[in-house]
Design a protein around this motif. Structure first.
Motif, short mmCIF file in Angstrom:
data_model
loop_
_atom_site.label_atom_id
_atom_site.label_comp_id
_atom_site.label_asym_id
_atom_site.label_seq_id
_atom_site.Cartn_x
_atom_site.Cartn_y
_atom_site.Cartn_z
N GLY A 18 0.02 7.59 -7.34
CA GLY A 18 -0.09 7.77 -5.90
C GLY A 18 -1.53 7.67 -5.39
N PRO A 19 -1.93 8.59 -4.49
CA PRO A 19 -3.28 8.54 -3.91
C PRO A 19 -4.38 8.74 -4.95
CG PRO A 19 -1.85 9.96 -2.60
CD PRO A 19 -1.11 9.66 -3.87
N ASN A 27 -7.19 2.66 -6.53
CA ASN A 27 -6.43 3.57 -5.68
C ASN A 27 -5.99 2.81 -4.44
OD1 ASN A 27 -8.41 4.23 -3.29
ND2 ASN A 27 -9.64 4.39 -5.16
N PRO A 28 -5.03 3.31 -3.67
CA PRO A 28 -4.45 2.52 -2.57
C PRO A 28 -5.36 2.34 -1.37
CG PRO A 28 -2.98 4.29 -3.30
CD PRO A 28 -4.31 4.56 -3.91
N GLN A 29 -6.43 3.13 -1.24
CA GLN A 29 -7.19 3.15 0.01
C GLN A 29 -7.73 1.79 0.45
OE1 GLN A 29 -10.45 5.88 0.03
NE2 GLN A 29 -10.96 5.53 2.18
N ARG A 83 0.82 -1.21 0.00
CA ARG A 83 0.00 0.00 0.00
C ARG A 83 0.86 1.26 0.00
NH1 ARG A 83 -1.98 3.42 3.75
NH2 ARG A 83 -1.01 2.24 5.44
N ASN A 98 1.30 4.08 -3.08
CA ASN A 98 1.05 5.47 -2.71
C ASN A 98 2.22 6.36 -3.09
OD1 ASN A 98 -1.08 6.95 -1.58
ND2 ASN A 98 -1.11 5.69 0.26
#
Length: 595
Positions: A380-381, A488-490, A363, A367
């Motif tokens: 990234g985010p 996305n990384p979330q 993760r 990011n």
């Protein structure tokens, strides 16, 4: 005529009297009268204002929570009539046990009283209840009182007796045609229940809570009546037929929906369930505690996003879906081997900590690949967005299509694709579990030292499990990237984000039943659907599911759908029949003092 409760062979023949002193005949009358009263109350108005969800203001037909009360009342009446030896109802309660009647009565009581309290709380006082609600609350209490007056079920006294499942007679041997008819009826019932539950509006949490109460208590009643075990036995004898019907029911589901949002929920449940099945290979079959498994899902999703033609991908390539799926699987497999190589020589808590660390590394890495902290690969985010819809043989899954007069939207199309992928994953799981390598996984899970001593290469076997589980997660991640249009990384953290994350994936496997196929499917469905419908729980998801797991580990550690071998292991003490001292006359008596 001799009383039925005293003459019918049952699990409660030697049980003590119930906690409420009441004659058996009066108890039967209370159950029947209360059930009829509950059914009748659903045709009355329960509140004067339509502000409460479900519009319970109409006389003449039930709606919303009244429909659930009607179902619960009808089942209570059916189980109450089994005490009267009504022809055709004997099979509902073969042992004439008390607990199925008690839990059926609790289902009606729970939904009626919950509705009355919810109306008073939501609308501001008991004055908002119409006479129908008071009738429902009073009538639904009568069967509970009557059930508590029946002989108290063994073993022991108090709550334990009601929670203990009665012994069931050996199921009768039926003709194959009848058994297939039973499987068909059970599949249709499951489809109706699931369709009703998923069709409840997301903002109608009261109705969904009532739905959960009814489903839980009715399921409990059917389990204690032995019907669930009988159905499972029949399904095992006709495994291929049952699996085909389950797949057919899933295909029919989109045609029952007018809202494509419900199909979207179905797609996400299947993605969640497919990833949970991959984790089940690692955790359920091999016994490896992997706390960073969601990273494999992320690797597959990112790999597919990079090669699927998004304008935000640094690689200006556009693979077809199957090529993108193979890319995602290959990337996850390589990632799994790279992680498993240096870590699978560890065991237990050490392996769990290392896998958790690798999940966080993934993760943080995606990011950081934003062009500032590192190369601009994943943005990234912000993630990779505008991933195009999948096209298969010229069929664009992003467009609505009319089939037989039914309009299937975008998510319904993806639901059909996920059904195919889920079928592939189930096939891989079952074939692998029944193979030589699958038996090696189980041997490693039971005792790695003994398995190694018998000639099994523990490291190689565990690495294969890790790689296979990772590749299946990558396949699901490929579809997820296209369904969501972006990655996305979330979501790829241990806990805190919406599912799927590692904590919820592990909970789905443990809750549903480790080592089984249907267990993770059921666990994933529950863990995704309940927060989706109960919006007020979104800030307390981990607390709610933590409490659920604690209760599950206390009362059913093998999971909702248990693997037979693990069930025997968890309840080994229950399988040992200690003979009565009187049956061993040749053995010397042992006094308590001597013991």
């Amino acid at each position: 005529m001799t009383d039925t409760l005293e003459t019918t062979p049952s699990a409660t023949d030697t049980a003590a009297r119930g906690p409420i002193p009441l004659a058996p005949g009066a108890a039967r009358l209370l159950i029947a009268a209360g059930a009829v009263g509950t059914i009748a109350s659903t045709f009355l108005s329960w509140t004067w204002t339509p502000d409460f969800p479900g519009n319970l203001t109409v006389y003449g037909y039930p709606a919303g929570l009244q429909t659930l009360a009607l179902v619960a009342g009808a089942l209570t009446l059916l189980y109450g009539l089994t005490l009267w030896n009504v022809p055709g109802l004997r099979q509902l309660n073969p042992r004439n046990a008390t607990t199925p009647i008690f839990f059926a009565a609790l289902s009606a009581f729970a939904v009626c009283w919950f509705t009355g309290i919810a109306i008073a709380v939501d609308l501001g006082g008991l004055v908002n209840l119409d006479p129908g609600a008071f009738v429902a609350m009073a009538a639904s209490a009568l069967p509970v009182i009557g059930a508590l007056a029946l002989p108290h079920p063994a073993p022991g006294h108090g709550l334990r007796g009601y929670l203990a499942k009665p012994d069931q007679p050996r199921p009768r041997t039926l003709t194959p045609l009848v058994e297939r008819a039973i499987i068909t009826a059970g599949t249709l019932l499951a489809l109706v229940v699931f369709t009703y539950g998923i069709g409840i509006n997301d903002d109608d949490s009261e109705t969904f809570l009532g739905f959960l109460l009814v489903v839980v208590f009715i399921a409990w009643a059917l389990i204690h009546a032995g019907l669930v075990d009988t159905y499972a036995t029949i399904s095992t004898r006709h495994k291929g037929f049952a699996t085909t019907l389950a797949f057919a029911a899933a295909v029919i589901f989109p045609f029952t929906q007018t809202n494509d949002h419900n199909a979207n929920i179905g797609v996400n449940i299947l993605i969640f369930a497919t990833v949970a099945l991959g984790l089940n290979i690692v955790v359920g079959l091999t016994g490896l505690l992997d706390l960073g498994y969601v990273a494999f899902l992320g690797v597959g999703a990112y790999a597919a996003a990079l090669v699927s033609g998004s304008e935000y991908s640094p690689f200006q390539v556009h693979f077809g879906f199957w090529a993108a799926a193979l890319t995602g699987m290959a990337a996850s497999l390589v990632f799994g081997v790279l992680i498993g190589g240096p870590t699978l020589r560890l065991r237990g808590d050490y392996l769990a900590i290392v896998t958790l660390g690798f999940g966080e590394i993934f993760r943080i890495t995606v990011n950081s690949l934003d062009g500032d902290s590192g190369p601009n690969i994943t943005r990234g985010p912000n993630g990779i967005t505008q991933i195009p819809d999948i096209k298969i043989l010229g069929f664009n899954l992003g467009d609505a299509h009319n089939i037989g007069g039914f309009t299937l939207g975008r998510f319904a199309n993806y639901l059909f694709l996920m059904l195919i992928i889920t079928a592939i994953v189930v096939l891989v799981f079952t074939r692998a579990a029944d193979s030589r390598i699958g038996r090696s996984w189980i041997a490693i899970r039971e005792d790695e030292t003994a398995a190694t001593a018998m000639g099994i290469n523990g490291f190689r076997v565990k690495l294969i499990a890790f790689a296979l589980g990772a590749s299946l997660a990558g396949l699901a991640g490929t579809v997820m990237a296209h369904v969501n249009y972006s990655v996305n990384p979330q979501p790829y953290m241990f806990a805190g984000a919406a599912p799927p994350n590692s904590a919820f994936l592990l909970a789905a496997v443990v809750l549903g039943g480790m080592g089984t196929v249907s267990g993770p499917l059921l666990g994933a469905s529950l863990l995704y659907l309940i927060p989706e419908k109960l919006q007020f729980l979104q800030n307390y998801e981990l607390l709610a599911f933590g409490v659920a797991l604690v209760l599950l580990m206390r009362f059913r550690p093998e999971g909702i759908i248990a693997n037979r071998r693990r069930q025997l292991e968890f309840h080994e003490a229950d399988q040992i029949d200690i003979p009565d001292q009187k049956t061993l006359p040749d053995e010397p008596a042992v006094s308590k003092a001597g013991a």
